[in-house]
Scaffold this motif. Structure first.
Motif, PDB file in Angstrom:
ATOM      1  N   ALA A   1       0.830  -1.206   0.000  1.00 19.87           N
ATOM      2  CA  ALA A   1       0.000   0.000   0.000  1.00 19.87           C
ATOM      3  C   ALA A   1       0.867   1.259   0.000  1.00 19.87           C
ATOM      4  O   ALA A   1       0.566   2.234  -0.689  1.00 19.87           O
ATOM      5  CB  ALA A   1      -0.935  -0.001   1.198  1.00 19.87           C
ATOM      6  N   MET A   2       1.957   1.234   0.746  1.00 13.56           N
ATOM      7  CA  MET A   2       2.860   2.386   0.767  1.00 13.56           C
ATOM      8  C   MET A   2       3.523   2.567  -0.598  1.00 13.56           C
ATOM      9  O   MET A   2       3.708   3.698  -1.062  1.00 13.56           O
ATOM     10  CB  MET A   2       3.918   2.216   1.852  1.00 13.56           C
ATOM     11  N   THR A   3       3.868   1.469  -1.255  1.00 14.64           N
ATOM     12  CA  THR A   3       4.489   1.533  -2.578  1.00 14.64           C
ATOM     13  C   THR A   3       3.522   2.117  -3.594  1.00 14.64           C
ATOM     14  O   THR A   3       3.896   2.968  -4.414  1.00 14.64           O
ATOM     15  CB  THR A   3       4.940   0.137  -3.021  1.00 14.64           C
ATOM     16  N   VAL A   4       2.277   1.690  -3.550  1.00 12.98           N
ATOM     17  CA  VAL A   4       1.261   2.207  -4.472  1.00 12.98           C
ATOM     18  C   VAL A   4       1.045   3.703  -4.230  1.00 12.98           C
ATOM     19  O   VAL A   4       0.966   4.486  -5.184  1.00 12.98           O
ATOM     20  CB  VAL A   4      -0.059   1.418  -4.333  1.00 12.98           C
ATOM     21  N   GLN A   5       0.970   4.115  -2.979  1.00 17.09           N
ATOM     22  CA  GLN A   5       0.778   5.533  -2.672  1.00 17.09           C
ATOM     23  C   GLN A   5       1.967   6.356  -3.146  1.00 17.09           C
ATOM     24  O   GLN A   5       1.798   7.453  -3.678  1.00 17.09           O
ATOM     25  CB  GLN A   5       0.559   5.739  -1.171  1.00 17.09           C
ATOM     26  N   SER A   6       3.166   5.827  -2.977  1.00 13.45           N
ATOM     27  CA  SER A   6       4.363   6.522  -3.439  1.00 13.45           C
ATOM     28  C   SER A   6       4.336   6.682  -4.960  1.00 13.45           C
ATOM     29  O   SER A   6       4.693   7.746  -5.485  1.00 13.45           O
ATOM     30  CB  SER A   6       5.612   5.772  -3.011  1.00 13.45           C
ATOM     31  N   ALA A   7       3.920   5.654  -5.667  1.00 18.36           N
ATOM     32  CA  ALA A   7       3.822   5.728  -7.127  1.00 18.36           C
ATOM     33  C   ALA A   7       2.782   6.759  -7.545  1.00 18.36           C
ATOM     34  O   ALA A   7       2.990   7.508  -8.507  1.00 18.36           O
ATOM     35  CB  ALA A   7       3.473   4.359  -7.703  1.00 18.36           C
ATOM     36  N   ARG A   8       1.668   6.826  -6.834  1.00 15.01           N
ATOM     37  CA  ARG A   8       0.644   7.829  -7.143  1.00 15.01           C
ATOM     38  C   ARG A   8       1.172   9.237  -6.915  1.00 15.01           C
ATOM     39  O   ARG A   8       0.937  10.145  -7.721  1.00 15.01           O
ATOM     40  CB  ARG A   8      -0.594   7.600  -6.285  1.00 15.01           C
ATOM     41  N   ASP A   9       1.876   9.435  -5.814  1.00 15.32           N
ATOM     42  CA  ASP A   9       2.442  10.746  -5.517  1.00 15.32           C
ATOM     43  C   ASP A   9       3.443  11.164  -6.594  1.00 15.32           C
ATOM     44  O   ASP A   9       3.450  12.312  -7.037  1.00 15.32           O
ATOM     45  CB  ASP A   9       3.126  10.744  -4.152  1.00 15.32           C
ATOM     46  N   THR A  10       4.273  10.217  -7.022  1.00 20.25           N
ATOM     47  CA  THR A  10       5.255  10.504  -8.057  1.00 20.25           C
ATOM     48  C   THR A  10       4.561  10.862  -9.367  1.00 20.25           C
ATOM     49  O   THR A  10       4.977  11.799 -10.056  1.00 20.25           O
ATOM     50  CB  THR A  10       6.185   9.296  -8.263  1.00 20.25           C
ATOM     51  N   ALA A  11       3.511  10.132  -9.707  1.00 18.35           N
ATOM     52  CA  ALA A  11       2.767  10.421 -10.935  1.00 18.35           C
ATOM     53  C   ALA A  11       2.113  11.794 -10.874  1.00 18.35           C
ATOM     54  O   ALA A  11       2.111  12.539 -11.871  1.00 18.35           O
ATOM     55  CB  ALA A  11       1.715   9.342 -11.179  1.00 18.35           C
ATOM     56  N   GLU A  12       1.577  12.169  -9.727  1.00 11.64           N
ATOM     57  CA  GLU A  12       0.973  13.496  -9.578  1.00 11.64           C
ATOM     58  C   GLU A  12       2.028  14.585  -9.725  1.00 11.64           C
ATOM     59  O   GLU A  12       1.784  15.603 -10.387  1.00 11.64           O
ATOM     60  CB  GLU A  12       0.288  13.615  -8.220  1.00 11.64           C
ATOM     61  N   ASP A  13       3.193  14.383  -9.118  1.00 10.70           N
ATOM     62  CA  ASP A  13       4.275  15.365  -9.234  1.00 10.70           C
ATOM     63  C   ASP A  13       4.731  15.500 -10.679  1.00 10.70           C
ATOM     64  O   ASP A  13       4.947  16.607 -11.176  1.00 10.70           O
ATOM     65  CB  ASP A  13       5.457  14.977  -8.349  1.00 10.70           C
ATOM     66  N   LEU A  14       4.867  14.376 -11.371  1.00 10.43           N
ATOM     67  CA  LEU A  14       5.286  14.395 -12.763  1.00 10.43           C
ATOM     68  C   LEU A  14       4.257  15.106 -13.634  1.00 10.43           C
ATOM     69  O   LEU A  14       4.615  15.908 -14.500  1.00 10.43           O
ATOM     70  CB  LEU A  14       5.529  12.974 -13.271  1.00 10.43           C
ATOM     71  N   ALA A  15       2.982  14.843 -13.395  1.00  5.15           N
ATOM     72  CA  ALA A  15       1.931  15.507 -14.163  1.00  5.15           C
ATOM     73  C   ALA A  15       1.953  17.007 -13.915  1.00  5.15           C
ATOM     74  O   ALA A  15       1.769  17.809 -14.846  1.00  5.15           O
ATOM     75  CB  ALA A  15       0.571  14.923 -13.795  1.00  5.15           C
ATOM     76  N   ARG A  16       2.204  17.419 -12.682  1.00  6.28           N
ATOM     77  CA  ARG A  16       2.261  18.849 -12.355  1.00  6.28           C
ATOM     78  C   ARG A  16       3.459  19.503 -13.056  1.00  6.28           C
ATOM     79  O   ARG A  16       3.345  20.590 -13.617  1.00  6.28           O
ATOM     80  CB  ARG A  16       2.352  19.025 -10.843  1.00  6.28           C
ATOM     81  N   VAL A  17       4.610  18.837 -13.059  1.00  4.54           N
ATOM     82  CA  VAL A  17       5.792  19.387 -13.718  1.00  4.54           C
ATOM     83  C   VAL A  17       5.577  19.458 -15.231  1.00  4.54           C
ATOM     84  O   VAL A  17       5.909  20.465 -15.866  1.00  4.54           O
ATOM     85  CB  VAL A  17       7.043  18.550 -13.377  1.00  4.54           C
ATOM     86  N   MET A  18       5.028  18.406 -15.806  1.00  2.00           N
ATOM     87  CA  MET A  18       4.793  18.399 -17.248  1.00  2.00           C
ATOM     88  C   MET A  18       3.775  19.463 -17.648  1.00  2.00           C
ATOM     89  O   MET A  18       3.874  20.053 -18.717  1.00  2.00           O
ATOM     90  CB  MET A  18       4.320  17.013 -17.706  1.00  2.00           C
ATOM     91  N   GLY A  19       2.803  19.700 -16.790  1.00  3.32           N
ATOM     92  CA  GLY A  19       1.795  20.707 -17.080  1.00  3.32           C
ATOM     93  C   GLY A  19       2.340  22.115 -17.017  1.00  3.32           C
ATOM     94  O   GLY A  19       1.841  23.020 -17.692  1.00  3.32           O
ATOM     95  N   SER A  20       3.376  22.329 -16.224  1.00  2.00           N
ATOM     96  CA  SER A  20       3.934  23.672 -16.088  1.00  2.00           C
ATOM     97  C   SER A  20       5.121  23.896 -17.014  1.00  2.00           C
ATOM     98  O   SER A  20       5.688  24.983 -17.021  1.00  2.00           O
ATOM     99  CB  SER A  20       4.357  23.915 -14.640  1.00  2.00           C
TER     100      SER A  20
END
Length: 52
Positions: A16-35
Protein backbone atom coordinates in the motif's frame (compact mmCIF):
# COMPACT_ATOMS: atom_id res chain seq x y z
CA UNK A 1 -2.06 -13.52 16.13
CA UNK A 2 -0.04 -16.00 14.21
CA UNK A 3 3.29 -15.15 12.63
CA UNK A 4 1.94 -15.76 9.14
CA UNK A 5 -0.89 -13.28 9.66
CA UNK A 6 1.53 -10.61 10.88
CA UNK A 7 3.84 -11.15 7.91
CA UNK A 8 0.90 -10.96 5.51
CA UNK A 9 -0.40 -7.78 7.12
CA UNK A 10 3.06 -6.21 6.94
CA UNK A 11 3.38 -7.18 3.27
CA UNK A 12 0.00 -5.59 2.50
CA UNK A 13 1.04 -2.38 4.27
CA UNK A 14 4.34 -2.22 2.38
CA UNK A 15 2.49 -2.75 -0.90
CA UNK A 16 0.00 0.00 0.00
CA UNK A 17 2.86 2.39 0.77
CA UNK A 18 4.49 1.53 -2.58
CA UNK A 19 1.26 2.21 -4.47
CA UNK A 20 0.78 5.53 -2.67
CA UNK A 21 4.36 6.52 -3.44
CA UNK A 22 3.82 5.73 -7.13
CA UNK A 23 0.64 7.83 -7.14
CA UNK A 24 2.44 10.75 -5.52
CA UNK A 25 5.26 10.50 -8.06
CA UNK A 26 2.77 10.42 -10.93
CA UNK A 27 0.97 13.50 -9.58
CA UNK A 28 4.28 15.36 -9.23
CA UNK A 29 5.29 14.40 -12.76
CA UNK A 30 1.93 15.51 -14.16
CA UNK A 31 2.26 18.85 -12.35
CA UNK A 32 5.79 19.39 -13.72
CA UNK A 33 4.79 18.40 -17.25
CA UNK A 34 1.79 20.71 -17.08
CA UNK A 35 3.93 23.67 -16.09
CA UNK A 36 6.66 23.03 -18.68
CA UNK A 37 7.14 25.71 -21.29
CA UNK A 38 7.30 24.68 -24.90
CA UNK A 39 10.19 26.07 -26.94
CA UNK A 40 8.70 27.83 -29.93
CA UNK A 41 11.97 29.23 -31.27
CA UNK A 42 13.75 26.41 -33.14
CA UNK A 43 17.18 28.01 -32.64
CA UNK A 44 16.90 27.96 -28.83
CA UNK A 45 18.73 25.13 -27.18
CA UNK A 46 21.02 24.42 -30.11
CA UNK A 47 24.03 26.37 -28.85
CA UNK A 48 26.11 26.08 -25.71
CA UNK A 49 28.14 29.05 -24.44
CA UNK A 50 31.38 27.50 -23.21
CA UNK A 51 32.81 30.85 -22.08
CA UNK A 52 30.19 31.52 -19.42
Amino acid sequence: MSGGYIQEAAAVQVQAMTVQSARDTAEDLARVMGSAEFITDPSRGNFLDMTA
